[in-house]
Design an enzyme around this catalytic site. Structure first.
Site, PDB file in Angstrom:
ATOM      1  N   PHE A 112       0.847  -1.185   0.000  1.00 42.31           N
ATOM      2  CA  PHE A 112       0.000   0.000   0.000  1.00 42.31           C
ATOM      3  C   PHE A 112       0.885   1.238   0.000  1.00 42.31           C
ATOM      4  O   PHE A 112       1.768   1.378   0.851  1.00 42.31           O
ATOM      5  CB  PHE A 112      -0.915  -0.009   1.230  1.00 42.31           C
ATOM      6  CG  PHE A 112      -1.949   1.074   1.222  1.00 42.31           C
ATOM      7  CD1 PHE A 112      -2.942   1.079   0.261  1.00 42.31           C
ATOM      8  CD2 PHE A 112      -1.925   2.079   2.168  1.00 42.31           C
ATOM      9  CE1 PHE A 112      -3.911   2.081   0.245  1.00 42.31           C
ATOM     10  CE2 PHE A 112      -2.883   3.073   2.162  1.00 42.31           C
ATOM     11  CZ  PHE A 112      -3.881   3.083   1.195  1.00 42.31           C
ATOM     12  N   ASP A 136      -0.227  -4.442   8.524  1.00 37.27           N
ATOM     13  CA  ASP A 136      -1.298  -3.474   8.321  1.00 37.27           C
ATOM     14  C   ASP A 136      -2.599  -4.245   8.099  1.00 37.27           C
ATOM     15  O   ASP A 136      -2.743  -4.975   7.117  1.00 37.27           O
ATOM     16  CB  ASP A 136      -0.988  -2.582   7.115  1.00 37.27           C
ATOM     17  CG  ASP A 136      -1.986  -1.447   6.950  1.00 37.27           C
ATOM     18  OD1 ASP A 136      -3.111  -1.539   7.479  1.00 37.27           O
ATOM     19  OD2 ASP A 136      -1.651  -0.451   6.264  1.00 37.27           O
ATOM     20  N   TYR A 148     -12.046   3.176  10.004  1.00 36.52           N
ATOM     21  CA  TYR A 148     -13.152   3.692   9.186  1.00 36.52           C
ATOM     22  C   TYR A 148     -13.583   2.779   8.052  1.00 36.52           C
ATOM     23  O   TYR A 148     -14.540   3.085   7.348  1.00 36.52           O
ATOM     24  CB  TYR A 148     -12.811   5.074   8.620  1.00 36.52           C
ATOM     25  CG  TYR A 148     -11.504   5.188   7.880  1.00 36.52           C
ATOM     26  CD1 TYR A 148     -11.382   4.776   6.557  1.00 36.52           C
ATOM     27  CD2 TYR A 148     -10.391   5.735   8.493  1.00 36.52           C
ATOM     28  CE1 TYR A 148     -10.190   4.882   5.881  1.00 36.52           C
ATOM     29  CE2 TYR A 148      -9.182   5.858   7.825  1.00 36.52           C
ATOM     30  CZ  TYR A 148      -9.086   5.441   6.519  1.00 36.52           C
ATOM     31  OH  TYR A 148      -7.891   5.549   5.850  1.00 36.52           O
ATOM     32  N   LYS A 149     -12.937   1.656   7.863  1.00 41.25           N
ATOM     33  CA  LYS A 149     -13.348   0.742   6.797  1.00 41.25           C
ATOM     34  C   LYS A 149     -14.360  -0.255   7.351  1.00 41.25           C
ATOM     35  O   LYS A 149     -15.480   0.106   7.683  1.00 41.25           O
ATOM     36  CB  LYS A 149     -12.120   0.068   6.187  1.00 41.25           C
ATOM     37  CG  LYS A 149     -11.135   1.039   5.513  1.00 41.25           C
ATOM     38  CD  LYS A 149      -9.964   0.292   4.900  1.00 41.25           C
ATOM     39  CE  LYS A 149      -8.867   1.233   4.407  1.00 41.25           C
ATOM     40  NZ  LYS A 149      -9.299   2.053   3.261  1.00 41.25           N
ATOM     41  N   ARG A 161     -13.235  -2.111  -7.700  1.00 37.00           N
ATOM     42  CA  ARG A 161     -13.270  -2.852  -6.436  1.00 37.00           C
ATOM     43  C   ARG A 161     -14.696  -2.908  -5.899  1.00 37.00           C
ATOM     44  O   ARG A 161     -15.417  -1.915  -5.883  1.00 37.00           O
ATOM     45  CB  ARG A 161     -12.377  -2.191  -5.383  1.00 37.00           C
ATOM     46  CG  ARG A 161     -10.905  -2.193  -5.701  1.00 37.00           C
ATOM     47  CD  ARG A 161     -10.074  -1.921  -4.462  1.00 37.00           C
ATOM     48  NE  ARG A 161     -10.519  -0.745  -3.715  1.00 37.00           N
ATOM     49  CZ  ARG A 161      -9.973  -0.329  -2.566  1.00 37.00           C
ATOM     50  NH1 ARG A 161      -8.961  -1.001  -2.046  1.00 37.00           N
ATOM     51  NH2 ARG A 161     -10.418   0.750  -1.962  1.00 37.00           N
TER      52      ARG A 161
END
Length: 403
Positions: free
Chosen positions: A121, A191, A216-217, A362
């Site tokens: 990422f 992560d 927040y995901k 996605r």
């Protein structure tokens, strides 16, 4: 079985009422921002009006604000397979990652290398590169291929990896990665941003040393929700946070001139916790009440399987490379040369996913609120858009700043 049959048999179907979702939309982007828990607005009003408004600064004691980073972390612990005293809620993912990597580098000064995949990422690589520029002799080694297959030597301080790849959705084998890192005398830094809350993570059982992740995901903590930091219990007294703040002091209210790190996980706190954000994140974690994370993962796998089968049947796009359920997180990517425009056309129809360059659409499956009817309808809309060329319009082809 039909989508209606699958939803009728779904043991998590009742969890959908724990969220507020706008009518007429199919939300498949929980891997970027989780949906709003139904309890969050009232909770924020309570904290703002009845606590902050009525009790002012006394709320730190009257309502226990000072302990919220640990109290909220305790609710996260079973979701990520950790003990409550191994987690803290604080800062952003990037700041927590800086702390974790910095602590790993300081543990054995002769070890000056961070190893990560070239396709990691980007933000995580940015943080690692920043540390390499800041600290003398530190270097970032970017590699291709699985990290557990790399040759790690005595110069490696930390092996950095996302548990689930943000593009492909491929899951890293944490046990093998941790074993490889430990065999070289290095620490693992994981992560969990694209896995926590969607798949069963076993930080303790797999031998992880340090881990970070966002709130927040899939954890539904709201935009910009605080992140979390995990430090295995056996390492806590050996590591020090590179960001020394008053909340990480052993006696924060003594206001001593010299810094003394707090015992245990508390030493990884730094600044004053964000109380309103913690309140929202706690509501997000409460949506998991009474739910086993293994059941969440099982439903996510089934949602993805149904979606893959439907997309393949309706579009002819081969998604077989994502069919191995044991190696996939909770999102599926559909490649298309005009993926951005196709996704914009889907969003215009009320099917919300997202796009990642160069050509990946996605679709994230949040098992607490996504249904089998959602994924079938999304696949149907995708097939219609591709068959009709509906995406080929200027309003869909023009890139926006935020996608």
């Amino acid at each position: 079985m039909t989508p209606a049959d699958l939803d009728a048999a779904d043991p998590l179907a009742h969890c959908g009422t724990r969220f507020w979702l706008p009518a007429g939309k199919i939300y498949l982007d929980g891997n970027s921002l989780g949906a709003l828990p139904a309890a969050t607005p009232a909770r924020l009003r309570l904290v703002a009006e009845e606590q902050w408004g009525a009790d002012l600064i006394g709320s730190w004691n009257a309502h226990g604000w000072i302990d919220w980073p640990k109290r909220v972390a305790a609710k996260l612990a079973p979701i990520v397979g950790a003990e409550p005293d191994e987690l803290i809620i604080a800062d952003s993912t990037s700041v927590c990652l800086f702390k974790a990597l910095g602590a790993a580098l300081a543990l054995e000064p002769e070890r000056r290398t961070i190893v990560a995949r070239t396709a990691e990422f980007p933000t995580d690589l940015y943080v690692a590169e920043g540390l390499a520029r800041l600290l003398p002799g530190v270097g970032l080694r970017s590699v291709d291929g699985p990290l557990h297959e790399q040759k790690l030597d005595g110069t490696v301080a930390a092996v950095l990896a996302s548990h689930v790849d943000y593009r492909s959705g491929e899951r890293v084998d944490l046990v093998r990665l941790n074993e490889a890192a430990h065999a070289a005398g290095a620490l693992s830094v994981i992560d969990l941003s694209h896995s926590a809350g969607a798949i069963a993570v076993v930080l303790n059982g797999s031998g992880c040393d340090l881990a970070v992740g966002c709130g927040y995901k899939f954890l539904n903590g709201g935009p910009g929700a605080p992140a979390f930091l995990y430090v295995a219990r056996h390492l806590q007294e050996r590591l020090r946070s590179p960001i020394q703040g008053w909340m990480g002091h052993a006696r924060p209210f003594d206001f001593a001139a010299d810094y003394a790190p707090a015992p245990g996980i508390d030493r990884f706190l730094s600044g004053t916790p964000s109380i309103l954000a913690l309140a929202a994140l706690e509501c997000g974690l409460d949506t998991f009440d009474g739910v086993a994370i293994e059941d969440v993962e099982a439903k996510g796998r089934r949602l993805a399987e149904v979606f893959i089968a439907e997309v393949t049947a309706r579009t002819g796009i081969d998604l077989g490379w994502q069919a191995d359920r044991g190696r996939r997180g909770s999102h599926v990517v559909v490649p298309h040369p005009q993926g951005y425009a196709v996704m914009q056309a889907l969003i215009a129809r009320g099917v919300i996913g997202d796009f990642r360059p160069p050509d990946l659409m996605r679709f994230g499956f949040a098992p607490l609120y996504n249904s089998f009817a959602d994924v079938v309808a999304a696949a149907e809309a995708l097939g219609e858009i591709l068959a009709s060329g509906e995406w080929n319009q200027p309003r869909f082809l023009t890139r926006q700043k935020v996608t």
